[in-house]
Enzyme design. Structure first.
Site, PDB file in Angstrom:
ATOM      1  N   SER A  44      -0.676 -14.130 -48.160  1.00  0.00           N
ATOM      2  CA  SER A  44      -0.668 -15.544 -48.554  1.00  0.00           C
ATOM      3  C   SER A  44      -1.962 -15.918 -49.274  1.00  0.00           C
ATOM      4  CB  SER A  44      -0.475 -16.436 -47.327  1.00  0.00           C
ATOM      5  OG  SER A  44       0.823 -16.270 -46.788  1.00  0.00           O
ATOM      6  N   ARG A  69       4.294 -13.066 -40.034  1.00  0.00           N
ATOM      7  CA  ARG A  69       4.115 -14.467 -40.428  1.00  0.00           C
ATOM      8  C   ARG A  69       4.488 -15.387 -39.278  1.00  0.00           C
ATOM      9  NH1 ARG A  69       5.474 -15.268 -46.872  1.00  0.00           N
ATOM     10  NH2 ARG A  69       3.460 -14.484 -47.550  1.00  0.00           N
ATOM     11  N   ASP A 114      -3.413 -13.701 -42.701  1.00  0.00           N
ATOM     12  CA  ASP A 114      -2.341 -13.468 -43.672  1.00  0.00           C
ATOM     13  C   ASP A 114      -2.937 -13.273 -45.067  1.00  0.00           C
ATOM     14  OD1 ASP A 114      -0.046 -13.314 -45.105  1.00  0.00           O
ATOM     15  OD2 ASP A 114       0.830 -15.197 -44.388  1.00  0.00           O
ATOM     16  N   TYR A 146      10.381 -15.295 -45.646  1.00  0.00           N
ATOM     17  CA  TYR A 146      10.875 -14.838 -46.935  1.00  0.00           C
ATOM     18  C   TYR A 146      12.328 -15.244 -47.123  1.00  0.00           C
ATOM     19  CZ  TYR A 146       6.725 -11.899 -46.793  1.00  0.00           C
ATOM     20  OH  TYR A 146       5.436 -11.463 -46.712  1.00  0.00           O
ATOM     21  N   GLN A 194      -1.762 -16.745 -39.102  1.00  0.00           N
ATOM     22  CA  GLN A 194      -1.980 -17.304 -40.436  1.00  0.00           C
ATOM     23  C   GLN A 194      -3.395 -17.030 -40.939  1.00  0.00           C
ATOM     24  OE1 GLN A 194      -0.956 -21.436 -40.289  1.00  0.00           O
ATOM     25  NE2 GLN A 194       1.242 -21.058 -40.374  1.00  0.00           N
TER      26      GLN A 194
END
Length: 523
Positions: free
Chosen positions: A133, A122, A130, A231, A127
């Site tokens: 997500s 991350r 990802d 996280y 991104q």
């Protein structure tokens, strides 16, 4: 090289790792694309759609695995699929490496390279790949829709001739990607939304979406999520007890609870205990997005919906993204396509598995006959927010002392500047003729007055910079108008030019300001 996508074998899985649109993008990278017959049917993509996009449709999964150099999937491969791997083949999929040692060993023995999409680090550059997500965003949205379907009442409050309907109260536990999606959906439906997260930096995000952040009356320094891969970090036992106490306080008030607390490769923490469920009102709903890892609620049953003795519905489905298969497939296929773009820097249809690249190395779990999980920490880390320093509240005496000191310092500075100016004027007056001094003093006074006029102009109709430039232009126009009546034609011409150019600047300022304001207006 050929890029292939088989039909998902996991029961109930409707997603697919390739769409006709993403296939076109992969073809631009130099790859031939193939899908198994019916691979995208449940997501709304027919074999005809793929064929029209130039994708080869292969009848059987065995033939596809044998014919393709790169295979992309959604769900973790089954044992049968792992046996179909061959040396040098690349598998891109969710793989669950933390609890899939047998799968990694089989991939190692086969000499296949495996990229686990949930292991994409991350960091900002990654991104676009990802997938966690992407899927969590859909799960958060879908969780609210499932909750509303089972709640049986309005989310928003209403006042009707028949009576008043209070708005629903929703608590979202965990403000990660899924949590924020749930918060946004819940507030847009009109519910009173509360949110909790152990990470201190998410409070502003929650409040900016119209929800109320639940604060604990507990002093503990939580690590910024940016420093732990996005996280939450593990909390102390004392913090956990304070957290559970707060949830017990909220349980009788809320109508819907959506729990999203889950860290990859770990069991889900228990956050909503049996006594909290018992304290909830009949008709309340709990949606547990961590059901796949044991659940955040004590009573959650994986892939089931149950109703407790006191009438609370607990939903433990694990296929929320699959329930929106078309959208989920489009997003996941885009994540895969971006991963392939990084793996194909030359756009020549050949994979360059660069293990020096943070993203590729982080996502790779087996490579060249070796298990490479767990990966080393990425060289580039997200920058954690610096802790905010507490602002000291001054007493009345301290405020007066600070104001007195500031006044003295300002007075001293002004007196010093005036003294220096007087000395300079005196020095010039001793050597300059009287006629020069008369004009010079007028010049100094005009500069001072002009400065005060310009910097005190209100910029309510302009940006501050535009207001200052227009004030300067206005002074130029006034000076030029005073000189236009001169007997010299040169002075008249220069004055007219000054009025013309300064006028352009003023009217141009109004036009630029108007265009800037239009950028923030709805068309």
């Amino acid at each position: 090289m050929k890029f292939g996508v088989p039909k998902e074998v996991f029961e109930g899985e409707a997603r697919v790792a390739l769409t006709p649109e993403s296939a076109k993008q992969l073809q631009k990278l130099g790859y031939d694309c193939a899908v198994e017959t019916g691979a995208g049917a449940l997501a709304g993509f027919s074999d005809k759609d793929y064929a029209e996009a130039g994708v080869e449709v292969i009848k059987t999964a065995a033939a596809l695995w044998k014919d393709c150099d790169i295979v992309a999937k959604v769900r973790q491969p089954s044992e049968t699929e792992m046996k179909r791997l061959k040396s040098g083949q690349t598998l891109i999929s969710f793989f669950n490496p933390g609890a899939n040692e047998a799968g990694m060993e089989m991939a190692k023995s086969k000499g296949a390279n495996v990229i686990a999409m949930e292991m994409v680090p991350r960091i900002s550059r990654a991104q676009k790949m990802d997938a966690l997500s992407s899927m969590a965003n859909i799960a958060g949205y879908r969780a609210v829709i499932e909750a509303s379907n089972n709640f049986g009442r309005f989310f928003t409050g209403q006042i009707t001739a028949a009576g008043k309907v209070p708005p629903a109260k929703v608590l979202v536990v965990g403000a990660g990607v899924a949590g924020l999606a749930a918060i946004g959906t819940s507030t847009s439906l009109g519910a009173i939304t509360y949110a909790f997260d152990v990470r201190p930096e998410v409070a502003e995000q929650v409040e900016s979406m119209g929800a109320q952040f639940v604060y604990l009356d507990f002093e503990e320094e939580q690590q910024d999520g940016a420093a732990t891969g996005g996280y939450a970090s593990v909390s102390s036992p004392e913090f956990r007890e304070a957290q559970l106490a707060k949830f017990r306080e909220l349980a009788p008030e809320v109508d819907i609870v959506i729990t999203t607390a889950l860290i990859p490769n770990r069991e889900a923490p228990e956050l909503w205990t049996e006594d909290m469920v018992a304290a909830m009102k009949p008709g309340s709903v709990i949606v547990d997005l961590a059901a796949e890892k044991g659940g955040n609620c004590k009573l959650t049953k994986m892939d089931e919906k149950i109703v407790t003795e006191n009438g609370v519905t607990i939903i433990g489905y694990t296929d929320f993204p699959s329930r929106m298969a078309a959208q989920a497939s489009t997003l996941y296929a885009t994540n895969i396509r971006h991963m392939m773009t990084d793996l194909t820097p030359e756009k020549d249809g050949q994979i360059n598995h660069n293990m020096e690249d943070d993203v590729i190395r982080g996502a790779t779990v087996t490579y060249a006959g070796e298990i490479t999980f767990p990966p080393p920490p990425p060289k580039i880390k997200a920058i954690a927010a610096k802790p905010k320093e507490a602002v000291k509240v001054l007493t009345a005496e301290e405020k007066r002392a600070a104001e007195t000191a500031a006044f003295k310092a300002q007075t001293k500075q002004q007196v010093t500047l005036m003294a220096i100016g007087a000395v300079l004027l005196l020095g010039v007056g001793l050597v300059a003729p009287a006629s020069f001094m008369q004009h010079f003093i007028v010049f100094v006074l005009s500069v001072f007055i002009g400065f005060q006029v310009i910097w005190n102009v209100s910029h309510s109709l302009h940006t501050p910079l535009m207001a200052v430039t227009n004030a300067i232009s206005s002074i130029i126009i006034l000076g030029a108008l005073m000189q236009i009546g001169s007997n010299s034609w040169l002075v008249i011409v220069l004055g007219a030019l000054s009025v013309f150019m300064a006028g352009i600047n003023i009217f141009g300022g109004f036009m630029v300001t108007r265009r800037m304001l239009a950028m923030f207006q709805k068309s």
